[in-house]
Structures are given as C-alpha cells and as structure tokens.
Write a protein that holds these residues in place. Structure first.
Motif, mmCIF file in Angstrom:
data_model
loop_
_atom_site.group_PDB
_atom_site.id
_atom_site.type_symbol
_atom_site.label_atom_id
_atom_site.label_comp_id
_atom_site.label_asym_id
_atom_site.label_seq_id
_atom_site.Cartn_x
_atom_site.Cartn_y
_atom_site.Cartn_z
ATOM 1 N N THR A 281 0.820 -1.214 0.000
ATOM 2 C CA THR A 281 0.000 0.000 0.000
ATOM 3 C C THR A 281 0.855 1.265 0.000
ATOM 4 O O THR A 281 0.393 2.326 -0.402
ATOM 5 N N ASN A 282 2.089 1.174 0.477
ATOM 6 C CA ASN A 282 3.010 2.307 0.410
ATOM 7 C C ASN A 282 4.371 1.790 -0.026
ATOM 8 O O ASN A 282 4.655 0.603 0.121
ATOM 9 N N GLY A 283 5.193 2.702 -0.505
ATOM 10 C CA GLY A 283 6.549 2.313 -0.856
ATOM 11 C C GLY A 283 7.507 2.945 0.134
ATOM 12 O O GLY A 283 7.756 2.413 1.205
ATOM 13 N N ALA A 284 8.017 4.121 -0.253
ATOM 14 C CA ALA A 284 8.904 4.889 0.609
ATOM 15 C C ALA A 284 8.036 5.883 1.369
ATOM 16 O O ALA A 284 7.524 6.828 0.787
ATOM 17 N N ARG A 285 7.865 5.668 2.648
ATOM 18 C CA ARG A 285 6.905 6.500 3.402
ATOM 19 C C ARG A 285 7.529 7.184 4.614
ATOM 20 O O ARG A 285 8.285 6.593 5.366
ATOM 21 N N ILE A 286 7.141 8.442 4.806
ATOM 22 C CA ILE A 286 7.484 9.161 6.036
ATOM 23 C C ILE A 286 6.171 9.682 6.597
ATOM 24 O O ILE A 286 5.445 10.395 5.903
ATOM 25 N N LYS A 287 5.815 9.292 7.809
ATOM 26 C CA LYS A 287 4.570 9.807 8.364
ATOM 27 C C LYS A 287 4.769 10.333 9.772
ATOM 28 O O LYS A 287 5.404 9.713 10.613
ATOM 29 N N THR A 288 4.249 11.536 10.007
ATOM 30 C CA THR A 288 4.442 12.185 11.308
ATOM 31 C C THR A 288 3.118 12.755 11.803
ATOM 32 O O THR A 288 2.210 13.005 11.023
ATOM 33 N N TRP A 289 3.051 12.960 13.096
ATOM 34 C CA TRP A 289 1.834 13.511 13.693
ATOM 35 C C TRP A 289 1.818 15.037 13.538
ATOM 36 O O TRP A 289 2.876 15.669 13.583
ATOM 37 N N PRO A 290 0.629 15.616 13.453
ATOM 38 C CA PRO A 290 0.551 17.073 13.239
ATOM 39 C C PRO A 290 0.677 17.874 14.536
ATOM 40 O O PRO A 290 -0.026 18.850 14.744
ATOM 41 N N THR A 310 2.225 -0.466 -6.546
ATOM 42 C CA THR A 310 2.201 0.009 -5.165
ATOM 43 C C THR A 310 1.204 1.171 -5.058
ATOM 44 O O THR A 310 1.210 2.055 -5.915
ATOM 45 N N THR A 311 0.373 1.177 -4.029
ATOM 46 C CA THR A 311 -0.677 2.197 -3.964
ATOM 47 C C THR A 311 -0.109 3.623 -3.875
ATOM 48 O O THR A 311 -0.444 4.472 -4.688
ATOM 49 N N TYR A 312 0.735 3.894 -2.888
ATOM 50 C CA TYR A 312 1.409 5.197 -2.798
ATOM 51 C C TYR A 312 2.915 4.963 -2.804
ATOM 52 O O TYR A 312 3.534 4.837 -1.741
ATOM 53 N N PRO A 313 3.536 4.934 -3.966
ATOM 54 C CA PRO A 313 4.978 4.622 -4.019
ATOM 55 C C PRO A 313 5.838 5.573 -3.178
ATOM 56 O O PRO A 313 6.692 5.122 -2.423
ATOM 57 N N THR A 343 5.517 1.076 -11.046
ATOM 58 C CA THR A 343 4.104 1.347 -11.264
ATOM 59 C C THR A 343 3.350 1.560 -9.950
ATOM 60 O O THR A 343 3.686 0.990 -8.916
ATOM 61 N N CYS A 344 2.308 2.403 -10.054
ATOM 62 C CA CYS A 344 1.447 2.620 -8.892
ATOM 63 C C CYS A 344 0.079 1.995 -9.158
ATOM 64 O O CYS A 344 -0.360 1.878 -10.296
ATOM 65 N N ALA A 345 -0.571 1.587 -8.049
ATOM 66 C CA ALA A 345 -1.833 0.851 -8.184
ATOM 67 C C ALA A 345 -3.038 1.769 -8.373
ATOM 68 O O ALA A 345 -4.014 1.395 -9.018
ATOM 69 N N SER A 371 1.138 4.427 -14.015
ATOM 70 C CA SER A 371 0.065 3.620 -13.447
ATOM 71 C C SER A 371 0.178 2.175 -13.921
ATOM 72 O O SER A 371 0.553 1.907 -15.063
ATOM 73 N N ALA A 372 -0.161 1.240 -13.020
ATOM 74 C CA ALA A 372 -0.164 -0.176 -13.399
ATOM 75 C C ALA A 372 -1.292 -0.452 -14.390
ATOM 76 O O ALA A 372 -1.249 -1.431 -15.137
ATOM 77 N N ASP A 373 -2.268 0.425 -14.378
ATOM 78 C CA ASP A 373 -3.390 0.307 -15.307
ATOM 79 C C ASP A 373 -3.127 1.220 -16.506
ATOM 80 O O ASP A 373 -3.143 2.438 -16.379
#
Ligand SMILES: *[C@@H]1O[C@H](CO)[C@@H](O)[C@H](O)[C@H]1NC(C)=O
Ligand SMILES: *[C@@H]1O[C@H](CO)[C@@H](O)[C@H](O)[C@H]1NC(C)=O
Ligand SMILES: *[C@@H]1O[C@H](CO)[C@@H](O)[C@H](O)[C@H]1NC(C)=O
Ligand SMILES: *[C@@H]1O[C@H](CO)[C@@H](O)[C@H](O)[C@H]1NC(C)=O
Ligand SMILES: *[C@@H]1O[C@H](CO)[C@@H](O)[C@H](O)[C@H]1NC(C)=O
Ligand SMILES: *[C@@H]1O[C@H](CO)[C@@H](O)[C@H](O)[C@H]1NC(C)=O
Ligand SMILES: *[C@@H]1O[C@H](CO)[C@@H](O)[C@H](O)[C@H]1NC(C)=O
Length: 399
Positions: A281-290, A310-313, A343-345, A371-373
């Motif tokens: 669902t993700n590839g290279a991800r950085i996630k932080t709280w606001p 991958t959904t969000y590369p 490709t992204c999903a 896109s994969a599609d």
C-alpha cells in the motif's frame, strides 16, 4: 530404564560440553535440558535452563544454544535475560519455535520471545519462528484506532513475536518468521545490529503484523531479506539514527516507513537502497503527527527502488494519526529520492502532504512512476514542500 538413559545422556553431555569449553566450543541443546519438541508441551522452562547454563559460561568460548532441526518447540512468553558472562553468545535455531494460540496464552500479552540486555548475541539458522497469529488478527480490529496521546502510540495489547531490548552488537541471520500475532521483530534500544537473510511472511490482510520495527536504536543494517506482511515491512520509529536498509523485497505490506513520529521523536541518517516494493500500500513513506515539537526526520534517502503496483509509491504524510488542527508537526528535511521507478496501483504516484512550512530540502531526481493500469494516468500531490525536483515523472507541482 528410560530415566537411567536420560541421566546417562545428561552426564555424557555435561561431560562433553565441559570438555569442549576449553577448546572454544560449547553447545547447549535444548533437548538436553528437558525440552520435548513435540509441538504440544510447553518447552519454555527447558529453554530457560539451557539459556541460563549458556549465559554463565566464561572464558574464550562462545556458548551456543541449539534448537535442533526436526522438532517443534512450543514456548509461552519467555525472556532470555542478559548480561551473559561471555562476550558473545549464539542462538542457533534449526527447528521450529511455535507460539501458543491466543486462547492458551499465559502471561505478558505484549511480548512473546524477548532477549534483553544480551550483548554480542547472534541468532541464526534455517529454523522457523511461527507466531500462530490467526486468533489475534480477527480480534484486533477495534483497538487499532485507539491512539493514546500520552504514550504517543497506539494502545495495542498484541504480542510482538521476537523482541530485542538493549542488545548491542546483535547479529541475526537466516531465520524464517511467519504469522506474527502483532509485529514479527522489534529492535529496541540496540546499537550495532546486523540483520540479513530473513524471510518474514504473514498474510497481506493480517492487522499489525509489521516485519521489523526499530526504535531508539543506531547503527542498524538490514539487508537481503524477503518481507511480505500485513503492515509495514520495516518501520523506523523515534530515536533512531544511522540505519541502512538494502536489498529488501517488500510486499505485500505497508512499505518501508519512517513512522508515526510524534512531537519529540528524532530520526536521522536513514538510507534505503536497492529494494523492490511489490503490491504494497506504500513504498517509501514518512509519516508524522501534526503536533508541534522539537523532533525531526532528516537526512533520509531512498535510492534505486523499484515499485510494482504500489498504492502510494512515494509518500510524506504530516497529518498522520490523530485528527487535530494542523499545529505544524515536526521538521522533515534533507530527504533525497533518487532513481525510483515502477508502477502505482491507484492514481497518485507521489504524495507529499506536509503541514505548514515544515518540509524542506526535499530532493527528487530520476523518478519515473506510471500507473499499473495502462488506461490511467498517474498524478502527484504536493502541499507545503520546499525542494528541488528534476527528471520527475509524473511532474510534481508544489503549492
Ligand atoms: C478467527 O480465527 C479463528 C482461528 O483461526 C477462525 O476459526 C475463525 O473463523 C476466525 N473468525 C473470524 C471472525 O474471522
Ligand atoms: C558490531 O557487532 C559485531 C557483532 O555482530 C562485532 O563483530 C563488531 O565488532 C561490532 N562493531 C562495533 C563497531 O562495535
Ligand atoms: C518465504 O517463506 C514463505 C512461507 O514460508 C515461502 O512461501 C516463500 O517462498 C519464502 N520466500 C523466499 C524468498 O524464500
Ligand atoms: C543498486 O541498483 C542499481 C540500479 O539498479 C545498480 O546499478 C547497482 O549496481 C545496485 N547496487 C548494488 C550494490 O547492488
Ligand atoms: C524546523 O525548521 C525550521 C525551518 O527550517 C527552523 O527554523 C526550525 O528551527 C526547525 N525546528 C527544529 C525543532 O529543528
Ligand atoms: C539538502 O539535503 C542534502 C541531502 O541530505 C544535503 O546534502 C544538502 O546539504 C542539503 N542542502 C541544504 C541547503 O541544506
Ligand atoms: C494492482 O493491485 C490491485 C490491488 O491493489 C489489483 O486489483 C490489480 O489487479 C493490480 N494490477 C496489476 C496490473 O497487477
């Protein structure tokens, strides 16, 4: 008759291991400490006996706990405690270690196999750690959303299969892991860690089954492993620095994440290269709280990465976790993406969603994601990012 045989074997083994001690070798086979290895009886006590015997070996020998091939050992939550007397200690896993089902679980529900304060530990072999997570998975749907603001984390009461607490100079090689109740491997407060040759597998829809989580650790290298799970393949949490991740095949899963950083969490020097992300669902991800604080995520690079459906590369999300008014969040800076393709999903290939003025020096070069599609066109999203984008397909336009 049988008892005499056991006694004879024990005497033989004790004699032979003490003979070997002087020659730099000593093996502590769990079967010799009373483990049954029939997959039914609780072998935790026998494992602890073998551990306690190995842990007091002194001199130049490296004691080796052996979990032999061809047996399945069921363990209740077990803590292998250090420090041990020798500079190094080996745990050779050739057989299978099986978790109890949730319904037969005893004791701590947050941990299963724990090594704590053991320096110079080497865990290796072609064996299997089977977390039997099924009963945990379908009972954990509710707590996932219960964020605990004071802890800054999700209040989960699900065991991590294998946890290393304060284990410096740790080496892990070749072990297979399946069906973790929660995460599979957790490296916490460790320095100088090498992990390679692992195969970590859980179903893509199993909740909270992270592959490897790292927190408050430094000098960690993870390489040459296959990780296909229901949550992050690898998650880097607060307090980490000097982390190298390479030659990892990830998917299914939620990708390689610098994850859920809250107000004062600091992460720096994380380098990810030559990995493939397949059907995640993700590839290279950085996630932080606001939430505003003095934490940061900086000096992070992702290079030579291939995405397959991958959904969000590529994703930075500074509004992760809790729904509060955007207070800005922590600084995300000096992030490099180089040579990422595939490709992204869905339609978004690159999503950079930053809070007000906190993503700076974000550099992308040689990015090509379609896109994969074939009927769809991949797009991007970019809010509040200061950076430099060259040779990026699809084009990133920041507001
Ligand atoms: C939960 O897991 C058990 C054990 O695998 C299974 O028998 C049961 O059908 C599952 N229940 C649900 C609601 O998925
Ligand atoms: C790191 O740990 C390994 C054992 O896994 C050891 O051989 C090496 O000397 C350690 N390196 C440092 C810098 O302490
Ligand atoms: C990893 O383990 C799974 C399940 O045991 C197996 O199906 C798969 O082939 C293994 N993958 C690799 C790359 O060894
Ligand atoms: C990493 O991937 C790049 C691009 O595919 C390749 O040129 C390079 O040789 C790889 N490096 C290693 C160490 O495998
Ligand atoms: C965050 O970044 C801003 C802008 O670069 C800088 O002024 C500020 O000092 C940084 N804050 C922290 C806590 O590093
Ligand atoms: C931007 O980040 C890169 C990679 O970390 C670093 O080499 C460079 O010095 C940074 N540039 C600025 C202006 O801070
Ligand atoms: C991509 O993944 C989605 C599920 O996320 C699936 O429905 C689709 O068939 C996959 N596409 C390709 C081309 O593999």
């Amino acid at each position: 008759m049988q008892d005499q045989l056991v006694v004879a074997i024990l005497i033989f083994c004790t004699a032979s291991s003490s003979l070997w001690v002087g020659h730099g070798l000593s093996t502590f086979d769990v079967l010799h400490y009373g483990a049954k290895g029939n997959g039914l009886i609780d072998d935790s006590e026998a494992f602890l006996k073998a551990w306690n015997a190995a842990c007091v070996v002194t001199g130049n020998t490296i004691p080796t706990i052996l979990v032999p091939e061809g047996h399945t050992f069921k363990l209740q939550p077990t803590n292998f405690k250090g420090p041990c007397k020798s500079k190094n200690i080996n745990f050779q896993l050739m057989g299978t270690i099986l978790a109890p089902q949730k319904s037969e679980w005893k004791g701590d529900v947050k941990k299963w196999i724990v090594f704590s304060m053991v320096d110079g530990l080497s865990l290796y072999g072609s064996g299997l750690i089977d977390g039997q997570g099924f009963e945990w998975w379908n009972n954990t749907k509710k707590p996932i959303k219960e964020f605990d603001l004071s802890l800054g984390s999700v209040g989960l009461h699900i065991p991590t299969a294998l946890r290393f607490n304060s284990c410096n100079d740790l080496n892990m090689n070749g072990v297979n892991h399946i069906n973790g109740p929660g995460g599979h491997i957790n490296v916490h407060e460790c320095k100088n860690v090498t992990i390679s040759g692992l195969n970590i597998t859980s179903p893509g829809n199993s909740p909270n089954t992270d592959g490897i989580d790292i927190s408050y650790s430094s000098q960690v290298e993870i390489s040459n492993s296959f990780i296909g799970v229901g949550d992050d393949c690898i998650a880097i949490k607060g307090g980490c620095s000097h982390i190298k991740i390479h030659h990892i095949a990830c998917g299914p899963g939620h990708g390689i994440s610098i994850r859920s950083l809250k107000q004062n969490d600091k992460v720096e020097d994380v380098h990810v290269w030559n990995c493939s992300i397949n059907g995640a669902t993700n590839g290279a991800r950085i996630k932080t709280w606001p939430l505003e604080g003095n934490g940061y995520a900086r000096k992070i690079s992702f290079e030579h990465i291939t995405f397959i459906n991958t959904t969000y590369p590529i994703i930075i999300d500074q509004n992760y976790g809790i729904k509060v008014k955007d207070e800005g969040g922590i600084n995300v800076s000096d992030i490099t993406y180089y040579d990422l393709k595939g490709t992204c999903a869905k339609d978004i290939a690159i999503s950079l969603n930053c809070g007000t003025k906190y993503c700076s020096n974000i550099t992308m070069n040689q990015i090509n994601i379609i896109s994969a599609d074939p009927a769809k066109e991949a797009t991007t999203l970019c809010n509040n990012v200061q950076g430099n984008f060259r040779n990026v397909i699809p084009k990133v336009t920041c507001s």
